[in-house]
Design a protein around this motif. Structure first.
Motif, short mmCIF file in Angstrom:
data_model
loop_
_atom_site.label_atom_id
_atom_site.label_comp_id
_atom_site.label_asym_id
_atom_site.label_seq_id
_atom_site.Cartn_x
_atom_site.Cartn_y
_atom_site.Cartn_z
N UNK A 107 -15.52 13.42 24.01
CA UNK A 107 -15.03 12.87 25.28
C UNK A 107 -14.65 11.41 25.12
N UNK A 108 -15.55 10.59 24.55
CA UNK A 108 -15.30 9.18 24.31
C UNK A 108 -16.24 8.68 23.23
N UNK A 109 -15.71 7.95 22.28
CA UNK A 109 -16.55 7.38 21.22
C UNK A 109 -17.05 6.00 21.54
N UNK A 110 -16.72 5.49 22.74
CA UNK A 110 -17.08 4.11 23.09
C UNK A 110 -18.60 3.89 23.18
N UNK A 111 -19.36 4.75 23.87
CA UNK A 111 -20.80 4.47 23.99
C UNK A 111 -21.51 4.38 22.65
N UNK A 112 -21.22 5.30 21.73
CA UNK A 112 -21.89 5.26 20.42
C UNK A 112 -21.51 4.00 19.65
N UNK A 113 -20.23 3.63 19.69
CA UNK A 113 -19.80 2.42 18.97
C UNK A 113 -20.44 1.18 19.54
N UNK A 114 -20.50 1.07 20.86
CA UNK A 114 -21.09 -0.11 21.49
C UNK A 114 -22.61 -0.14 21.32
N UNK A 115 -23.23 1.03 21.19
CA UNK A 115 -24.68 1.05 20.92
C UNK A 115 -24.98 0.45 19.56
N UNK A 116 -24.14 0.74 18.57
CA UNK A 116 -24.30 0.15 17.24
C UNK A 116 -24.08 -1.36 17.30
N UNK A 117 -23.05 -1.79 18.05
CA UNK A 117 -22.79 -3.22 18.20
C UNK A 117 -23.97 -3.91 18.88
N UNK A 118 -24.51 -3.28 19.91
CA UNK A 118 -25.65 -3.85 20.60
C UNK A 118 -26.88 -3.97 19.72
N UNK A 119 -27.11 -2.96 18.89
CA UNK A 119 -28.26 -3.01 17.98
C UNK A 119 -28.10 -4.14 16.98
N UNK A 120 -26.88 -4.32 16.46
CA UNK A 120 -26.64 -5.43 15.53
C UNK A 120 -26.80 -6.77 16.23
N UNK A 121 -26.34 -6.88 17.47
CA UNK A 121 -26.48 -8.13 18.22
C UNK A 121 -27.94 -8.44 18.51
N UNK A 122 -28.75 -7.41 18.75
CA UNK A 122 -30.18 -7.61 19.00
C UNK A 122 -30.86 -8.24 17.80
N UNK A 123 -30.48 -7.82 16.61
CA UNK A 123 -31.05 -8.41 15.39
C UNK A 123 -30.49 -9.82 15.17
N UNK A 124 -29.20 -10.00 15.44
CA UNK A 124 -28.55 -11.29 15.18
C UNK A 124 -29.04 -12.37 16.12
N UNK A 125 -29.64 -12.02 17.25
CA UNK A 125 -30.15 -13.03 18.18
C UNK A 125 -31.14 -13.96 17.48
N UNK A 126 -31.91 -13.43 16.53
CA UNK A 126 -32.95 -14.23 15.88
C UNK A 126 -32.43 -15.00 14.68
N UNK A 127 -31.19 -14.78 14.32
CA UNK A 127 -30.62 -15.48 13.16
C UNK A 127 -29.79 -16.69 13.56
N UNK A 128 -29.60 -16.90 14.85
CA UNK A 128 -28.77 -18.02 15.31
C UNK A 128 -29.57 -18.85 16.31
N UNK A 129 -29.04 -20.03 16.63
CA UNK A 129 -29.72 -20.94 17.54
C UNK A 129 -28.73 -21.46 18.57
N UNK A 130 -29.29 -22.04 19.62
CA UNK A 130 -28.55 -22.79 20.64
C UNK A 130 -27.37 -21.97 21.19
N UNK A 131 -26.16 -22.53 21.11
CA UNK A 131 -24.99 -21.88 21.69
C UNK A 131 -24.70 -20.55 21.02
N UNK A 132 -24.93 -20.47 19.70
CA UNK A 132 -24.71 -19.21 18.99
C UNK A 132 -25.60 -18.11 19.53
N UNK A 133 -26.85 -18.44 19.85
CA UNK A 133 -27.76 -17.43 20.39
C UNK A 133 -27.29 -16.96 21.77
N UNK A 134 -26.79 -17.87 22.57
CA UNK A 134 -26.30 -17.49 23.90
C UNK A 134 -25.10 -16.56 23.78
N UNK A 135 -24.20 -16.84 22.85
CA UNK A 135 -23.04 -15.98 22.66
C UNK A 135 -23.44 -14.58 22.20
#
Length: 235
Positions: A72-100
């Motif tokens: 039907x749509x591949x968007x939810x699965x693709x964005x779930x992977x992006x979200x999981x990567x962003x969740x990990x990346x939150x701890x690798x950046x600081x200040x404005x980068x963390x907010x983004x």
């Protein structure tokens, strides 16, 4: 008067402070990790399940058809992977980068939830499958029905969105990946006490000054020959 040598020891690095999270920040951190991980897992699993079912008329009979979420749509699965990567990346950046990155996490969840919700009533995937199966481009699906899996996928996207919102609000209080300690005054670096010790095979041994009687007595106590020439001094 005794002779005291300055021995360099590992010290905390004073230039790299590590943020200390408040109790509210720690609870938000635990909640964001839980919501983000569970939301991504739910979205990925649910998007692979059957979302729609129906039948197509073939030779006077009917052929059962079904489509999963990725048909039907591949968007939810693709964005779930992006979200999981962003969740990990939150701890690798600081200040404005963390907010983004936190904003990206929230947008990933919102996009996954919206795409899944819109796909809950979609029939185009089954119509395309019916056309391919019957060889009739005008064929459509009869007895169309939808399952609850699109809404489960939507719930997974909402969990990712909540994790992103927590990261936006409390992320500045969370710790970041950082090396907290390092050795100072390494051998040969000329740091404090470097003149009182000489490196030999990775070991740091005191340098005996023949003009200081206390050094001679200490060398004898260690079982060393104080009259032996030090190779480091000879060079």
């Amino acid at each position: 008067m005794g002779y005291v040598s300055a021995v360099p020891v590992p010290q905390p690095h004073a230039v790299v402070p590590v943020a200390t999270a408040s109790s509210g920040g720690r609870r938000a951190l635990a909640a964001a990790l839980f919501l983000g991980a569970v939301g991504a897992a739910v979205a990925l699993i649910a998007s692979g399940q059957t979302w729609a079912q129906g039948t197509a008329a073939v030779g006077g009979g009917s052929l059962p058809l079904d489509a999963n979420g990725r048909d039907v749509t591949g968007v939810p699965a693709a964005l779930a992977v992006v979200g999981l990567a962003a969740l990990v990346a939150v701890f690798a950046v600081r200040r404005a980068g963390r907010l983004l990155v936190a904003a990206l996490l929230a947008l990933s969840g919102a996009g996954a939830a919206l795409a899944a919700f819109l796909g809950a009533s979609d029939s185009s995937a089954l119509d395309e499958l019916a056309a391919r199966t019957t060889g009739d481009a005008a064929a459509t699906v009869d007895a169309l029905s939808h399952t609850a899996w699109p809404y489960v996928t939507t719930a997974g996207g909402v969990l990712i969105l909540l994790a992103g919102l927590l990261a936006v609000v409390y992320g500045r209080q969370w710790p970041a990946m950082s090396g907290r300690y390092e050795r100072s005054g390494a051998a040969g670096s000329g740091g404090p006490g470097a003149g009182a010790y000489a490196g030999r095979g990775g070991r740091r041994t005191p340098v005996v000054d023949p003009d200081r009687p206390e050094d001679l007595w200490k060398a004898l106590d260690r079982g060393e020959d104080p009259t032996r020439e030090d190779p480091a001094r000879e060079s």
